[in-house]
Design a protein around this motif. Structure first.
Motif, mmCIF file in Angstrom:
data_model
loop_
_atom_site.group_PDB
_atom_site.id
_atom_site.type_symbol
_atom_site.label_atom_id
_atom_site.label_comp_id
_atom_site.label_asym_id
_atom_site.label_seq_id
_atom_site.Cartn_x
_atom_site.Cartn_y
_atom_site.Cartn_z
ATOM 1 N N UNK A 112 44.764 30.262 32.777
ATOM 2 C CA UNK A 112 44.410 31.632 33.122
ATOM 3 C C UNK A 112 44.826 32.595 32.013
ATOM 4 N N UNK A 113 45.986 32.339 31.388
ATOM 5 C CA UNK A 113 46.378 33.154 30.236
ATOM 6 C C UNK A 113 45.369 33.028 29.102
ATOM 7 N N UNK A 114 44.788 31.837 28.961
ATOM 8 C CA UNK A 114 43.744 31.676 27.945
ATOM 9 C C UNK A 114 42.585 32.628 28.208
ATOM 10 N N UNK A 115 42.232 32.799 29.487
ATOM 11 C CA UNK A 115 41.141 33.724 29.830
ATOM 12 C C UNK A 115 41.535 35.169 29.470
ATOM 13 N N UNK A 116 42.779 35.553 29.729
ATOM 14 C CA UNK A 116 43.227 36.895 29.328
ATOM 15 C C UNK A 116 43.185 37.055 27.808
ATOM 16 N N UNK A 117 43.624 36.012 27.112
ATOM 17 C CA UNK A 117 43.606 36.073 25.647
ATOM 18 C C UNK A 117 42.180 36.261 25.143
ATOM 19 N N UNK A 118 41.240 35.535 25.748
ATOM 20 C CA UNK A 118 39.833 35.700 25.370
ATOM 21 C C UNK A 118 39.361 37.118 25.650
ATOM 22 N N UNK A 119 39.780 37.661 26.795
ATOM 23 C CA UNK A 119 39.357 39.018 27.178
ATOM 24 C C UNK A 119 39.762 40.029 26.110
ATOM 25 N N UNK A 154 38.496 30.114 56.001
ATOM 26 C CA UNK A 154 39.651 30.680 55.304
ATOM 27 C C UNK A 154 39.956 32.066 55.849
ATOM 28 N N UNK A 155 41.156 32.549 55.547
ATOM 29 C CA UNK A 155 41.524 33.907 55.979
ATOM 30 C C UNK A 155 41.714 34.835 54.789
ATOM 31 N N UNK A 156 41.614 34.298 53.584
ATOM 32 C CA UNK A 156 41.823 35.141 52.397
ATOM 33 C C UNK A 156 41.000 34.625 51.223
ATOM 34 N N UNK A 157 40.576 35.578 50.375
ATOM 35 C CA UNK A 157 39.970 35.233 49.085
ATOM 36 C C UNK A 157 40.814 35.871 47.988
ATOM 37 N N UNK A 158 40.965 35.136 46.896
ATOM 38 C CA UNK A 158 41.824 35.613 45.810
ATOM 39 C C UNK A 158 41.118 35.430 44.467
ATOM 40 N N UNK A 159 40.383 36.446 44.012
ATOM 41 C CA UNK A 159 39.878 36.374 42.633
ATOM 42 C C UNK A 159 41.021 36.628 41.660
ATOM 43 N N UNK A 160 41.141 35.796 40.639
ATOM 44 C CA UNK A 160 42.108 36.055 39.577
ATOM 45 C C UNK A 160 41.402 36.889 38.504
ATOM 46 N N UNK A 161 41.962 38.062 38.225
ATOM 47 C CA UNK A 161 41.266 39.033 37.372
ATOM 48 C C UNK A 161 41.000 38.511 35.962
ATOM 49 N N UNK A 162 41.825 37.567 35.482
ATOM 50 C CA UNK A 162 41.646 37.051 34.121
ATOM 51 C C UNK A 162 40.239 36.495 33.926
ATOM 52 N N UNK A 163 39.734 35.803 34.950
ATOM 53 C CA UNK A 163 38.436 35.150 34.833
ATOM 54 C C UNK A 163 37.288 36.150 34.771
ATOM 55 N N UNK A 164 37.531 37.360 35.244
ATOM 56 C CA UNK A 164 36.504 38.404 35.211
ATOM 57 C C UNK A 164 36.621 39.202 33.909
ATOM 58 N N UNK A 165 37.858 39.545 33.539
ATOM 59 C CA UNK A 165 38.074 40.307 32.310
ATOM 60 C C UNK A 165 37.586 39.544 31.083
ATOM 61 N N UNK A 166 37.674 38.206 31.137
ATOM 62 C CA UNK A 166 37.238 37.402 29.990
ATOM 63 C C UNK A 166 35.762 37.619 29.689
ATOM 64 N N UNK A 167 34.984 38.063 30.694
ATOM 65 C CA UNK A 167 33.556 38.314 30.473
ATOM 66 C C UNK A 167 33.254 39.803 30.306
ATOM 67 N N UNK A 168 34.286 40.595 30.064
ATOM 68 C CA UNK A 168 34.082 42.003 29.744
ATOM 69 C C UNK A 168 33.452 42.784 30.884
ATOM 70 N N UNK A 169 32.591 43.727 30.524
ATOM 71 C CA UNK A 169 31.973 44.617 31.509
ATOM 72 C C UNK A 169 31.244 43.859 32.610
ATOM 73 N N UNK A 170 30.502 42.838 32.219
ATOM 74 C CA UNK A 170 29.734 42.101 33.244
ATOM 75 C C UNK A 170 30.681 41.354 34.176
ATOM 76 N N UNK A 171 31.832 40.958 33.659
ATOM 77 C CA UNK A 171 32.838 40.316 34.502
ATOM 78 C C UNK A 171 33.431 41.292 35.504
ATOM 79 N N UNK A 172 33.752 42.492 35.002
ATOM 80 C CA UNK A 172 34.337 43.513 35.894
ATOM 81 C C UNK A 172 33.330 43.915 36.972
ATOM 82 N N UNK A 173 32.041 43.974 36.566
ATOM 83 C CA UNK A 173 30.997 44.307 37.541
ATOM 84 C C UNK A 173 30.898 43.210 38.605
#
Lengths: 275, 275
Positions: free
Chosen positions: A103-110, B54-73
């Motif tokens: 996951x840190x790798x993904x932040x580094x890429x970001x 399930x009772x919860x969903x947990x997106x890890x922000x790193x995976x979205x930030x790595x794709x920039x604007x389209x990830x954040x969207x």
């Protein structure tokens, strides 16, 4: 950017000033709110007015994320503007990230790939495998939180761990991580009395020093205890510069405040080169 | 969402499963890459197939930030989709943020106001004034890193501070912070032997437990040592569920994996209610 390039810029500009681009829409001049992208309009004006006085810009990601998509877009435009117009300026994503390895790798890429920052701030709590993914990027810099400028630094950072304060354990331990030559450290200016000891542990590393100005830290004290043969310091000021005034002359006022700090730095650098 | 609402959902669904939405474009079924927004398309399919398990969903922000604007969207679309279609589901922004006071407030606004998550994960290194701004949001939850599931947890978290491991100091100290009733904690499933002791310090708090499955943690062990009278556990699985297969049936495969975990949880909950 290599560390040597940063040192050269410091010597050329006679400045080791970093300007924090922490844009709060409640604090910027109200006439900017009519702009299509007020955050970027503010940053662009500040950058145009101050780029010759500083060697680094540091947007804190919190201030962009708070405005959602338009905030992230403004961050992207800001880093692109700096990289295009002033590629010699060192850029810091003040993001205080850190997560398990992949996951840190993904932040580094970001921050290193997608946004093309030169550096990112990282929190040490999760240890080696949360930081090394950032260090794997060559000519990119990972700025590890060591001793922060806030009161909460005394909650854990200064507590004794095996006979040594936690922040010193962080400094010592991190020296052994793979690619530790890509490390810099955050050390708050509000704690200058700690700087001499910190320099015995990491004599060569660059320190990013927040807390001069608004938070009460003193520039001369920081330099006396923290400067090394490569200068080794980036002194950050955010609010004290960017919110120097909030009328239509805000950028000129910001430049005046930046110039004051740069002048003080020039005197210190001249003394050092003579000394 | 209140803690009591979360507990009710757990009892109703007989599940305390949290699904981690960590979307890596290199791992999702390749036919989705033709979609306008592959990240959201993937999440939507996973959510449609698993929301009853399930009772919860947990997106890890790193995976979205790595794709920039389209990830954040895509992150924005994902949280909006969950909140509209399944408002009873607890949402976690796994962001591991934390900064000096006014900056933490901006992060809290980003995740609690702008993105409308129920909770956010926060790192403790900067202490009280970096966490309390998050705690100020009522009916929002701040999930503090205590003992993480990675190897690096042994670098600092388990080191002795004044005769007690750092992560225990974090637990003890944080109990005294303003609005500490809004705290939950991250405790890795790879360290179940620590759970009983953790429960003596924070008997009532909810724990978010990553590391079951892919990282090797065992569900029964976690429950034996970590469950309290309110259940008090959210067990996260990310890769083990969402990447169960990567063909066109990926959502069905994910649901099957989620169902397996939910069934094991149902057995544990039934035993507990009889015991």
């Amino acid at each position: 950017m290599t560390t040597q390039q940063l040192v050269s810029e410091i010597k050329k500009k006679k400045s080791f000033l970093c300007i924090g681009l922490d844009v709060d829409l409640n604090k910027i001049p109200q006439h900017l709110l009519k702009e299509e992208d007020p955050i970027f309009a503010f940053n662009k004006a500040i950058i145009d007015a101050t780029h010759h006085l500083c060697v680094a810009y540091k947007p804190n990601t919190a201030f962009y994320e708070a405005y959602g998509l338009k905030g992230w877009r403004a961050l992207e435009k800001t880093i692109n503007y700096i990289n295009e117009k002033h590629p010699e300026i060192f850029t810091i994503a003040d993001a205080k990230r850190g997560d398990i390895g992949n996951t840190s790798t993904m932040y580094a890429k970001a921050f290193f790939d997608d946004l093309a920052f030169d550096s990112v701030t990282v929190a040490p709590y999760m240890g080696k495998d949360s930081v090394e993914p950032f260090l794997a990027f060559e000519n990119k810099h990972t700025i590890l939180l060591a001793l922060t400028s806030n009161q909460g630094a005394f909650d854990f950072q200064t507590k004794e761990v095996d006979g040594k304060e936690l922040y010193k354990q962080v400094l010592e331990t991190s020296k052994n991580w793979t690619n530790s030559h890509n490390l810099m450290y955050v050390v708050g200016a509000t704690k200058t009395e700690f700087l001499s000891e910190i320099r015995t542990i990491i004599p060569k590393s660059f320190l990013l020093v927040p807390g001069v100005g608004a938070q009460g830290g003193n520039l001369e004290d920081v330099c006396e205890h923290g400067m090394n043969e490569n200068i080794g310091l980036l002194i950050n000021s955010s609010r004290g510069i960017i919110y120097a005034s909030n009328d239509t002359n805000f950028a000129k006022s910001a430049a005046e405040k930046a110039k004051e700090l740069q002048k003080s730095m020039e005197i210190i650098l001249n003394k050092k080169s003579q000394g």
